[in-house]
Design a protein around this motif. Structure first.
Motif, short mmCIF file in Angstrom:
data_model
loop_
_atom_site.label_atom_id
_atom_site.label_comp_id
_atom_site.label_asym_id
_atom_site.label_seq_id
_atom_site.Cartn_x
_atom_site.Cartn_y
_atom_site.Cartn_z
N ASP A 170 0.78 -1.17 0.07
CA ASP A 170 0.01 0.05 0.03
C ASP A 170 0.75 1.19 0.09
O ASP A 170 1.67 1.32 0.99
CB ASP A 170 -0.86 0.04 1.28
CG ASP A 170 -1.77 1.24 1.18
OD1 ASP A 170 -1.69 2.03 0.58
OD2 ASP A 170 -2.87 1.09 2.08
N PRO A 171 0.73 2.37 -0.93
CA PRO A 171 1.70 3.27 -1.08
C PRO A 171 1.47 4.14 0.23
O PRO A 171 2.57 4.49 0.67
CB PRO A 171 1.08 4.08 -2.22
CG PRO A 171 0.60 2.98 -3.15
CD PRO A 171 -0.19 1.90 -2.33
N ALA A 172 0.42 4.19 0.92
CA ALA A 172 0.19 4.96 2.00
C ALA A 172 0.87 4.36 3.28
O ALA A 172 1.34 5.04 4.18
CB ALA A 172 -1.34 5.14 2.29
N LYS A 173 1.10 2.95 3.38
CA LYS A 173 1.66 2.30 4.20
C LYS A 173 3.15 1.97 4.16
O LYS A 173 3.95 2.36 5.01
CB LYS A 173 0.95 1.15 4.60
CG LYS A 173 -0.59 1.16 5.27
CD LYS A 173 -1.11 -0.11 5.54
CE LYS A 173 -2.58 0.04 5.96
NZ LYS A 173 -3.01 -1.34 6.18
N HIS A 174 3.53 1.65 3.06
CA HIS A 174 4.61 1.10 2.75
C HIS A 174 5.72 2.11 1.99
O HIS A 174 6.93 1.78 1.69
CB HIS A 174 4.58 -0.22 2.00
CG HIS A 174 3.76 -1.22 2.48
ND1 HIS A 174 2.45 -1.69 2.29
CD2 HIS A 174 3.73 -1.66 3.99
CE1 HIS A 174 2.05 -2.54 2.96
NE2 HIS A 174 2.85 -2.54 4.18
N TYR A 204 8.30 -3.70 -6.38
CA TYR A 204 8.71 -2.43 -5.55
C TYR A 204 10.14 -2.14 -6.10
O TYR A 204 11.06 -2.87 -6.59
CB TYR A 204 8.80 -2.55 -4.02
CG TYR A 204 9.80 -3.53 -3.43
CD1 TYR A 204 11.03 -3.04 -3.12
CD2 TYR A 204 9.48 -4.92 -3.28
CE1 TYR A 204 11.96 -3.95 -2.50
CE2 TYR A 204 10.57 -5.87 -2.60
CZ TYR A 204 11.60 -5.19 -2.44
OH TYR A 204 12.67 -6.06 -2.01
N LEU A 228 0.55 9.03 -6.81
CA LEU A 228 -0.23 7.67 -7.00
C LEU A 228 -0.58 7.70 -8.71
O LEU A 228 -0.97 8.60 -9.42
CB LEU A 228 -1.52 7.66 -6.38
CG LEU A 228 -1.44 7.61 -4.64
CD1 LEU A 228 -3.04 7.31 -4.10
CD2 LEU A 228 -0.62 6.50 -4.38
N PRO A 231 -4.69 4.65 -8.20
CA PRO A 231 -5.22 4.61 -6.88
C PRO A 231 -6.41 3.92 -7.13
O PRO A 231 -7.16 3.86 -8.08
CB PRO A 231 -5.78 6.10 -6.63
CG PRO A 231 -5.54 6.79 -7.89
CD PRO A 231 -4.54 6.15 -8.76
N ALA A 235 -3.86 -3.31 -6.96
CA ALA A 235 -2.38 -3.20 -6.53
C ALA A 235 -1.92 -1.86 -6.84
O ALA A 235 -1.53 -1.60 -8.22
CB ALA A 235 -1.44 -4.25 -7.23
N SER A 236 -2.36 -0.92 -6.17
CA SER A 236 -1.97 0.43 -6.17
C SER A 236 -0.62 0.77 -6.53
O SER A 236 0.28 0.11 -5.85
CB SER A 236 -2.44 1.42 -5.05
OG SER A 236 -3.93 0.95 -4.93
#
Length: 554
Positions: A170-174, A204, A228, A231, A235-236
């Motif tokens: 997750d872009p927001a988390k990772h 990644y 993003l 979004p 798989a964002s």
């Protein structure tokens, strides 16, 4: 060797540099390819990681090395696996970049890259290296990714994620997280979805902010923006766009004393950045010149050229040699040129070419002539003539003159079709010995794998292992197993024939040790293969031991 390292900023290219140094090489320059537009984070490229390129300029100061950079002008024009020179392709940007590095630092003989699993990228780096006369170093190639990731972390690679594009990330988390922090999560995603834990499937990308090679400073990313691309999808896809960073000096900065001694890399270049420009080169005429050279051969009477043919179904072999060559020939290379030319004519008579050849047995009368023989060989059998891959090969010395078989005897195995899968790795790695030359490690055709001759070479150093003939045999078997594994098989269960070439100078007791080593190795490997869930069917191979006067590398 003195090495220029291809750096993208990712963990892999940095760790590849560390491995190169571990094996005795010296990094003397860095090379990087970046987008034409600074505001662009990621290109639609099959070759290059560019996310975080804004920070790569600081690598020169961090490492105290000259950094050569080029803006990518080309695009992906040649998309098939085996690359050939294509004006306007993005690979030509790498050629121009490395060509300039070599011009400014002539002592450079090798290129380091972080290739782990991508044949597409590896083959293109090897193609450029071949054109420039450089050796490709790919010490991460075919390594277990779980072990490799842990090695990088434990050896001091501090890298953050700058792109995520996989289910479970997750872009927001990772995004922006240290790779050490994500290791457990990546292994969980591997179990759930089969992702590559090193990100080799594009899951990644990373940016290295510190590592043991950064002797002068570490990078601190102060501010970044998350961008993003897709979004809301399963798989964002998200990338980091750096906004501000600074360097934090290290108190324990060490002088690169060995680099300081480099005659063609002056002190003012340390930490300097060079922008490499220039247009795409025109297609090389070297191939045409090489082809014309093959026609300049000594005239030989037809009655001196001997041919033997065998045929079964859609596979046949041609053997060729010269009679009475000792009276007129200047050496094995001259005989070989005549023989290869005649085989080429024989193939043409069937409507075939070298691309139809699966395997070549090359026998020469004097191993001292191996280098000149190889030079002759490459005039005929080239990558250009074999677009699907050059044939696999074995070469030994035999007492040919004593039995009137000339100075060079060659046997080619030919298929009526060219549907084959060729493995040709020219990079030096820890995987298996490289084939820096006109032959491949193995050729698969209709479920039969034809494997090139293997010596007891230690892959990362390309030196014969210590311990005598039995140790050399064990290393040769380890190398063969590594090649077999690429084709999802094992020499312990799938082999039809083993031909063991042994020096005639080997004492009798050592010959028994060789046979015992062969038996024990195959038994142990078979058990390991079966434990891993390999096929239970085991073939009963033929073992042929052949005493030869001399072998390559003695």
């Amino acid at each position: 060797m003195k090495v220029v390292a291809l750096v993208s900023g990712g963990k892999d290219s940095c760790y590849a540099m560390m491995k190169s140094i571990q094996y005795g090489h010296e990094i003397v320059a860095l090379a990087n390819l970046m987008p034409a537009d600074d505001s662009v984070d990621e290109l639609d490229s099959f070759m290059y990681q560019t996310v975080g390129h804004q920070i790569i300029v600081s690598y020169a100061e961090c490492m105290g090395l000259p950094l050569f950079r080029r803006r990518i002008q080309g695009s992906t024009r040649h998309q098939t696996l085996n690359y050939k020179t294509t004006p306007g392709d993005e690979v030509e940007d790498m050629f121009i970049l490395l060509n300039e590095v070599k011009r400014q630092i002539p002592s450079i003989t090798a290129v380091s890259s972080g290739a782990i699993a991508s044949d597409y990228q590896r083959l293109r780096v090897e193609s450029v290296c071949s054109r420039l006369g450089l050796v490709s170093l790919a010490y991460l190639w075919k390594q277990d990714q779980s072990l490799l990731l842990q090695e990088m972390i434990s050896n001091g690679i501090l890298a953050i994620t700058v792109k995520v594009a996989a289910i479970g990330l997750d872009p927001a988390k990772h995004l922006g997280k240290e790779i050490a922090f994500l290791t457990a999560h990546l292994h969980k995603l591997k179990e759930l979805y089969g992702i590559n834990v090193c990100g080799e499937g594009g899951e990644y990308e990373t940016l290295t902010l510190d590592c043991p090679l950064f002797i002068n400073a570490r990078i601190v990313l102060d501010e970044f923006q998350t961008v993003l691309h897709s979004p809301g999808s399963i798989a964002s896809v998200g990338v980091i766009h750096p906004l501000a960073f600074h360097l934090e000096n290290k108190d324990t900065a060490i002088s690169l004393s060995e680099n300081d001694k480099t005659s063609d890399s002056s002190l003012e270049k340390k930490g300097s950045v060079f922008v490499v420009q220039g247009d795409f080169p025109q297609r090389s005429e070297a191939t045409c010149q090489s082809n014309s050279e093959t026609t300049n051969l000594v005239e030989v009477r037809d009655d001196r050229i001997c041919i033997s043919k065998t045929k079964k179904d859609d596979i046949f072999s041609i053997c060729c040699w010269l009679q009475d060559s000792c009276k007129t020939s200047a050496g094995s290379h001259e005989d070989l040129a005549v023989v290869l030319k005649h085989i080429e004519s024989q193939l043409a008579g069937y409507g075939f070419g070298w691309e139809h050849v699966l395997y070549i047995h090359l026998y020469i009368a004097d191993m001292n002539e191996f280098a000149t023989v190889n030079e002759t060989y490459v005039r005929f059998i080239t990558q250009e003539k074999c677009p699907f891959g050059v044939p696999s090969r074995s070469t030994i010395e035999l007492p040919l003159l004593q039995v009137s078989l000339g100075r060079a005897y060659i046997e080619v195995l030919v298929a009526n079709d060219n549907r084959k899968n060729v493995l040709h790795v020219q990079s030096i790695s820890s995987w298996a010995p490289s084939c820096i030359g006109p032959y491949s490690q193995a050729t698969l055709h209709k479920e039969i794998l034809h494997m090139a001759g293997q010596l007891g070479l230690d892959p990362p150093t390309m030196r014969l292992c210590n311990g005598g003939p039995s140790a050399e045999l064990e290393q040769a078997l380890v190398n063969s197993e590594a090649v077999a594994n690429v084709f999802n098989c094992s020499i312990s269960t799938s082999a039809i024939v083993f031909t063991i070439y042994c020096s005639a100078h080997t004492p009798l007791p050592e010959r028994f040790k060789i046979q015992e080593k062969q038996d024990s190795f195959l038994k142990q490997t078979r058990l390991l293969h079966l434990d891993k869930g390999g096929k239970c069917k085991i073939l009963d191979p033929i073992f042929l031991y052949l005493l030869a006067p001399d072998l390559p590398k003695r």
